[in-house]
Motif scaffolding. Structure first.
Motif, PDB file in Angstrom:
ATOM      1  N   MET A   1       0.847  -1.196   0.000  1.00  0.00           N
ATOM      2  CA  MET A   1       0.000   0.000   0.000  1.00  0.00           C
ATOM      3  C   MET A   1       0.882   1.246   0.000  1.00  0.00           C
ATOM      4  N   ASN A   2       0.550   2.181  -0.882  1.00  0.00           N
ATOM      5  CA  ASN A   2       1.252   3.453  -0.935  1.00  0.00           C
ATOM      6  C   ASN A   2       0.278   4.590  -0.651  1.00  0.00           C
ATOM      7  N   TYR A   3       0.703   5.492   0.206  1.00  0.00           N
ATOM      8  CA  TYR A   3      -0.096   6.674   0.535  1.00  0.00           C
ATOM      9  C   TYR A   3       0.612   7.915  -0.008  1.00  0.00           C
ATOM     10  N   THR A   4      -0.145   8.745  -0.721  1.00  0.00           N
ATOM     11  CA  THR A   4       0.341  10.050  -1.133  1.00  0.00           C
ATOM     12  C   THR A   4      -0.596  11.090  -0.537  1.00  0.00           C
ATOM     13  N   VAL A   5      -0.043  12.015   0.246  1.00  0.00           N
ATOM     14  CA  VAL A   5      -0.855  13.008   0.945  1.00  0.00           C
ATOM     15  C   VAL A   5      -0.560  14.385   0.385  1.00  0.00           C
ATOM     16  N   LEU A   6      -1.597  15.040  -0.141  1.00  0.00           N
ATOM     17  CA  LEU A   6      -1.484  16.403  -0.655  1.00  0.00           C
ATOM     18  C   LEU A   6      -1.969  17.360   0.423  1.00  0.00           C
ATOM     19  N   THR A   7      -1.098  18.281   0.829  1.00  0.00           N
ATOM     20  CA  THR A   7      -1.381  19.104   2.000  1.00  0.00           C
ATOM     21  C   THR A   7      -0.668  20.441   1.919  1.00  0.00           C
ATOM     22  N   LEU A   8      -1.209  21.420   2.599  1.00  0.00           N
ATOM     23  CA  LEU A   8      -0.522  22.699   2.770  1.00  0.00           C
ATOM     24  C   LEU A   8       0.471  22.651   3.931  1.00  0.00           C
ATOM     25  N   PHE A   9       0.360  21.616   4.762  1.00  0.00           N
ATOM     26  CA  PHE A   9       1.200  21.521   5.962  1.00  0.00           C
ATOM     27  C   PHE A   9       1.769  20.109   6.089  1.00  0.00           C
ATOM     28  N   PRO A  10       2.755  19.751   5.266  1.00  0.00           N
ATOM     29  CA  PRO A  10       3.290  18.390   5.279  1.00  0.00           C
ATOM     30  C   PRO A  10       3.907  17.979   6.605  1.00  0.00           C
ATOM     31  N   ILE A  31       4.641  -0.600   3.579  1.00  0.00           N
ATOM     32  CA  ILE A  31       3.927   0.652   3.342  1.00  0.00           C
ATOM     33  C   ILE A  31       4.867   1.643   2.672  1.00  0.00           C
ATOM     34  N   GLY A  32       4.345   2.374   1.697  1.00  0.00           N
ATOM     35  CA  GLY A  32       5.086   3.460   1.070  1.00  0.00           C
ATOM     36  C   GLY A  32       4.375   4.781   1.331  1.00  0.00           C
ATOM     37  N   TYR A  33       5.121   5.867   1.339  1.00  0.00           N
ATOM     38  CA  TYR A  33       4.526   7.165   1.702  1.00  0.00           C
ATOM     39  C   TYR A  33       5.294   8.313   1.071  1.00  0.00           C
ATOM     40  N   ARG A  34       4.540   9.332   0.674  1.00  0.00           N
ATOM     41  CA  ARG A  34       5.142  10.617   0.294  1.00  0.00           C
ATOM     42  C   ARG A  34       4.131  11.718   0.586  1.00  0.00           C
ATOM     43  N   THR A 118      -7.444  -2.493   0.608  1.00  0.00           N
ATOM     44  CA  THR A 118      -7.125  -3.388  -0.502  1.00  0.00           C
ATOM     45  C   THR A 118      -6.559  -2.640  -1.699  1.00  0.00           C
ATOM     46  N   GLU A 119      -6.571  -1.313  -1.661  1.00  0.00           N
ATOM     47  CA  GLU A 119      -6.057  -0.521  -2.780  1.00  0.00           C
ATOM     48  C   GLU A 119      -4.530  -0.594  -2.849  1.00  0.00           C
ATOM     49  N   GLN A 120      -3.994  -0.431  -4.043  1.00  0.00           N
ATOM     50  CA  GLN A 120      -2.549  -0.367  -4.213  1.00  0.00           C
ATOM     51  C   GLN A 120      -2.001   1.002  -3.795  1.00  0.00           C
ATOM     52  N   GLU A 121      -2.786   2.047  -4.060  1.00  0.00           N
ATOM     53  CA  GLU A 121      -2.351   3.409  -3.699  1.00  0.00           C
ATOM     54  C   GLU A 121      -3.555   4.280  -3.425  1.00  0.00           C
ATOM     55  N   LEU A 122      -3.425   5.113  -2.406  1.00  0.00           N
ATOM     56  CA  LEU A 122      -4.429   6.123  -2.097  1.00  0.00           C
ATOM     57  C   LEU A 122      -3.772   7.496  -2.187  1.00  0.00           C
ATOM     58  N   ILE A 123      -4.403   8.398  -2.902  1.00  0.00           N
ATOM     59  CA  ILE A 123      -3.988   9.798  -2.919  1.00  0.00           C
ATOM     60  C   ILE A 123      -4.997  10.556  -2.069  1.00  0.00           C
ATOM     61  N   VAL A 161      -6.510   9.935  10.349  1.00  0.00           N
ATOM     62  CA  VAL A 161      -7.469   8.951  10.863  1.00  0.00           C
ATOM     63  C   VAL A 161      -7.672   7.848   9.832  1.00  0.00           C
ATOM     64  N   LEU A 162      -7.896   8.236   8.591  1.00  0.00           N
ATOM     65  CA  LEU A 162      -8.109   7.250   7.535  1.00  0.00           C
ATOM     66  C   LEU A 162      -6.864   6.371   7.347  1.00  0.00           C
ATOM     67  N   ILE A 163      -5.702   6.978   7.353  1.00  0.00           N
ATOM     68  CA  ILE A 163      -4.461   6.224   7.173  1.00  0.00           C
ATOM     69  C   ILE A 163      -4.262   5.234   8.311  1.00  0.00           C
ATOM     70  N   ASP A 164      -4.462   5.694   9.550  1.00  0.00           N
ATOM     71  CA  ASP A 164      -4.252   4.827  10.714  1.00  0.00           C
ATOM     72  C   ASP A 164      -5.204   3.641  10.699  1.00  0.00           C
ATOM     73  N   ALA A 165      -6.437   3.875  10.264  1.00  0.00           N
ATOM     74  CA  ALA A 165      -7.429   2.795  10.247  1.00  0.00           C
ATOM     75  C   ALA A 165      -7.185   1.795   9.129  1.00  0.00           C
ATOM     76  N   THR A 166      -6.550   2.230   8.027  1.00  0.00           N
ATOM     77  CA  THR A 166      -6.377   1.347   6.874  1.00  0.00           C
ATOM     78  C   THR A 166      -5.031   0.631   6.839  1.00  0.00           C
ATOM     79  N   TYR A 167      -3.944   1.313   7.186  1.00  0.00           N
ATOM     80  CA  TYR A 167      -2.631   0.690   7.010  1.00  0.00           C
ATOM     81  C   TYR A 167      -2.464  -0.531   7.906  1.00  0.00           C
ATOM     82  N   ARG A 168      -3.088  -0.515   9.083  1.00  0.00           N
ATOM     83  CA  ARG A 168      -2.959  -1.635  10.012  1.00  0.00           C
ATOM     84  C   ARG A 168      -3.688  -2.877   9.505  1.00  0.00           C
ATOM     85  N   LEU A 169      -4.571  -2.703   8.504  1.00  0.00           N
ATOM     86  CA  LEU A 169      -5.278  -3.838   7.914  1.00  0.00           C
ATOM     87  C   LEU A 169      -4.527  -4.433   6.726  1.00  0.00           C
TER      88      LEU A 169
END
Length: 278
Positions: A1-10, A31-34, A118-123, A161-169
């Protein structure tokens, strides 16, 4: 699973990925992240990312141009392009799912967490101020998701919240055994837990947990789960019964405890629910 987070405050989200179980999962490559700073895609010298809404009203909206460029950089595709790519022959790569955290979105729960895991990547697109230009939602966003019926000033908190609930699964992050009896895993809340010392402030650990009798412990824990769920989240009981999620043993416990709490009334409501179906 890869997470990409678009934010004004990284910096808000970066700290989460650098600690605890998440950091270990990243280190192991599970897990992958940027994080992507939306301000980097503003073109004016002040890196402006918001402006007043057309039609008037309070607050500011996030501008579509920096958001669109940030989403394209992250690998998001416009919905029309996605549809064309899916219809094309020899299509191999599944595109990332784009989620916008919004109080007006679909309510987030454990079932949705399982689906997203179950997704490969979430933006994940984190809003600020009064939200984002609707044209970005129309063009790029697959899901608007709300973490609850309240309003936050920070979309980053919702994303975490969404990341914490999903990555552990995700397989390989936490053992399957640890997930089996958690709250919401089967429609019930979790049972109470105890550790050393055996006596704290004149309060003792329940004897059954010290007995070493695994079957008695299992039955005690199930009863406590049903008791707590009936007390604080009866809606989960109703939902689980309607969906047929509970075993015959659990349904029998629900019936017994319902009758006890109603002083012997209400048995007819559950009549026929104590058969041996699983």
């Amino acid at each position: 699973m890869n997470y990409t987070v678009l934010t004004l405050f990284p910096e808000i989200v970066d700290a989460f990925f650098a600690t605890s179980i998440m950091a270990k999962a990243i280190h192991r490559g599970v897990i992958g992240y940027r994080s992507i700073n939306i301000r980097d895609f503003a073109t004016d010298k002040h890196h402006k990312c918001d402006d007043a809404p057309y039609g008037g009203g309070a607050g500011m909206l996030m501008l579509p141009e920096p958001l669109g460029r940030a989403l394209e950089y992250a690998g998001a595709q416009k919905k029309l392009m996605q549809a064309e790519a899916q219809e094309a022959p020899n299509r191999h790569n599944k595109r990332a799912r784009v989620v916008y955290l919004s109080p007006s979105g679909r309510l987030f729960d454990q079932d949705l967490a399982r689906e997203l895991a179950t997704e490969q990547e979430l933006i994940l697109l984190c809003g600020r101020y009064e939200g984002i230009d609707q044209r970005i939602i129309d063009s790029y966003v697959d899901d608007e998701i709300s973490i609850g019926d309240y309003v936050l000033s920070s979309g980053e908190v919702g994303a975490l919240v969404l990341i914490d609930a999903t990555y552990r699964l995700v397989e390989g992050v936490i053992s399957a055994e640890s997930l089996e009896e958690e709250s919401f895993s089967d429609g019930l809340l979790e049972y109470p837990q105890y550790t050393r010392p055996e006596i704290y402030d004149m309060l003792r650990v329940p004897e059954v947990l010290l007995s070493g009798h695994h079957e008695q412990i299992r039955r005690w824990r199930l009863r406590k789960r049903v008791e707590k769920t009936l007390l604080v989240r009866p809606d989960l009981i109703a939902k689980g019964l309607a969906a047929g999620r509970f075993s015959a043993e659990t349904r029998k416990l629900i019936q017994e405890l319902q009758i006890q709490s109603s002083g012997g009334q209400g048995a007819a409501e559950f009549e026929g629910d104590t058969d041996e179906r699983n």
